[in-house]
Enzyme design. Structure first.
Site, PDB file in Angstrom:
ATOM      1  N   ASP A 198       0.830  -1.205   0.000  1.00 52.32           N
ATOM      2  CA  ASP A 198       0.000   0.000   0.000  1.00 52.32           C
ATOM      3  C   ASP A 198       0.864   1.255   0.000  1.00 52.32           C
ATOM      4  OD1 ASP A 198       0.818  -0.671   2.639  1.00 52.32           O
ATOM      5  OD2 ASP A 198      -0.783   0.534   3.510  1.00 52.32           O
ATOM      6  N   GLU A 254       0.415  -1.352   5.854  1.00 51.46           N
ATOM      7  CA  GLU A 254       1.505  -0.738   6.611  1.00 51.46           C
ATOM      8  C   GLU A 254       1.318   0.761   6.793  1.00 51.46           C
ATOM      9  OE1 GLU A 254       5.274   1.192   7.603  1.00 51.46           O
ATOM     10  OE2 GLU A 254       4.062   1.518   5.808  1.00 51.46           O
TER      11      GLU A 254
END
Length: 383
Positions: A57, A122
């Site tokens: 991400d 994350e």
């Protein structure tokens, strides 16, 4: 974020695994959040493995502030690649894959297995990613002995390597008080008491800032930072609110006594008056430090490979938070390292970019690092 195309990332990684002849495992830690693991078996699979971690991400973009489409990976005439994730951390993910591709194509085999993990979530804390994954049997089955994860760019000739990091504490302070008409001098208001807490916390912030500035040997990760990030409360200009809140992002240095620091938060609230409380939106309390002395075999292999490639290392404490904190917390040594020198720190910034020469040299660097780390001989603790 906030709605990553995780399915597209997984499809991409599955195709890379097929091309490279690597096994591909998918572990769904919660619905819709999948850890993808690519594995290159070692010649001695009984040895603990090398794990290369990265996240799929990225943070949001504001396209109007970009010179080029942030998802095009546009390369300009000077060789700079503009893309969200070019530093944080698509570059590292691809460098892992390309280093493995190169080593395999040259016919190399190493005693230790190399795993590459590509994790979600994350950028919003890792709570639906690595934090859960390290507790699962699938992670334990990887038998990770040493981990590499993300670092930061360095604008000098040196390369920064992170052996620990600060602990994120996201704290919301709520103040309650007497409401009423805003034309009156009402006593004991929520705003007055909240102001006292804010003043105490910002005074602490200034003290830490001055401590950092006064000592040229200190880096940002060695002190505790805090910022006021959100204020909430009130319904109208002429109504004194009964409740107000302030949110703070603390990054607590790893040598801080966590219990004593929490008691300090309690005192700041108590000193402000009755009806002032706080709660945590995030609280990490298990900081660990990976050894960086030559007596440690993992550091010796990592730093030795860097020395052989004429790389200058600057060991530091990571000022923010990465998935490494969850890995270190379960007792596995981890270093944060992104091979980007002569590069401004642009992660999360507009026009995030990386020069192609730095990117390609990073493939060379990981090729050397993997050769050294995956060849670390059996340690006494592994016998």
């Amino acid at each position: 974020q906030p709605n990553p195309d995780y399915g597209g990332a997984i499809t991409f990684l599955e195709e890379r695994a097929r091309q490279l002849g690597l096994s591909c495992q998918k572990i769904e830690v919660v619905p819709g959040f999948v850890i993808t693991v690519l594995t290159w078996p070692g010649t001695n699979p009984s040895l603990p493995s090398i794990l290369l971690n990265s996240h799929t991400d990225v943070v949001p973009v504001f396209k109007e502030h970009w010179h080029h489409d942030p998802f095009e990976a546009f390369k300009d005439s000077e060789g700079y690649i503009y893309a969200r994730g070019s530093q944080d951390m698509k570059s590292v993910s691809i460098q892992y894959l390309e280093a493995v591709r190169r080593l395999k194509s040259e016919g190399h085999r190493f005693p230790r297995t190399i795993h590459m993990t590509f994790v979600p979530d994350e950028e919003v804390g890792g709570h639906k990613g690595m934090e859960l994954f390290v507790k699962r049997p699938e992670f334990q089955a990887l038998r990770a002995g040493f981990v590499l994860d993300e670092g930061l760019a360095n604008p000098t000739d040196a390369f920064t390597v992170f052996y620990s990091e600060r602990s994120p504490w996201w704290v919301q302070v709520t103040s309650t008080g007497k409401p009423g008409h805003a034309s009156r001098f009402i006593e004991d208001t929520a705003a007055e008491k909240l102001h006292k807490v804010i003043s105490s916390i910002l005074a602490f912030r200034e003290k830490e800032r001055q401590r950092l500035q006064a000592n040229p040997h200190l880096k940002e990760g060695a002190v505790t930072s805090v910022n006021l990030t959100k204020l909430e409360g009130g319904v109208a200009y002429n109504v004194v609110p009964a409740t107000m809140s302030a949110s703070f992002d603390f990054r607590v240095a790893p040598d801080v006594d966590m219990k004593a620091f929490e008691k300090q938060l309690q005192r700041w609230c108590q000193e402000a008056g009755e009806g002032v409380t706080f709660e945590f939106a995030q609280k990490f309390t298990e900081p660990r430090m990976t050894p960086t002395d030559d007596s440690d075999p993992w550091w010796a292999a990592f730093s030795g490979a860097c020395k052989a490639m004429n790389l200058t290392l600057e060991p530091e404490i990571f000022p923010a938070a990465t998935d490494s904190r969850f890995i270190r917390a379960v007792g596995i040594p981890a270093l944060g390292f992104s091979p980007m020198n002569r590069t401004p720190v642009l992660l999360h910034d507009h026009n995030e970019r990386l020069h192609e020469d730095i990117f390609l040299r990073g493939v060379d660097i990981y090729t050397g690092l993997l050769s050294a780390l995956a060849s670390v001989p059996t340690l006494p603790s592994e016998s």
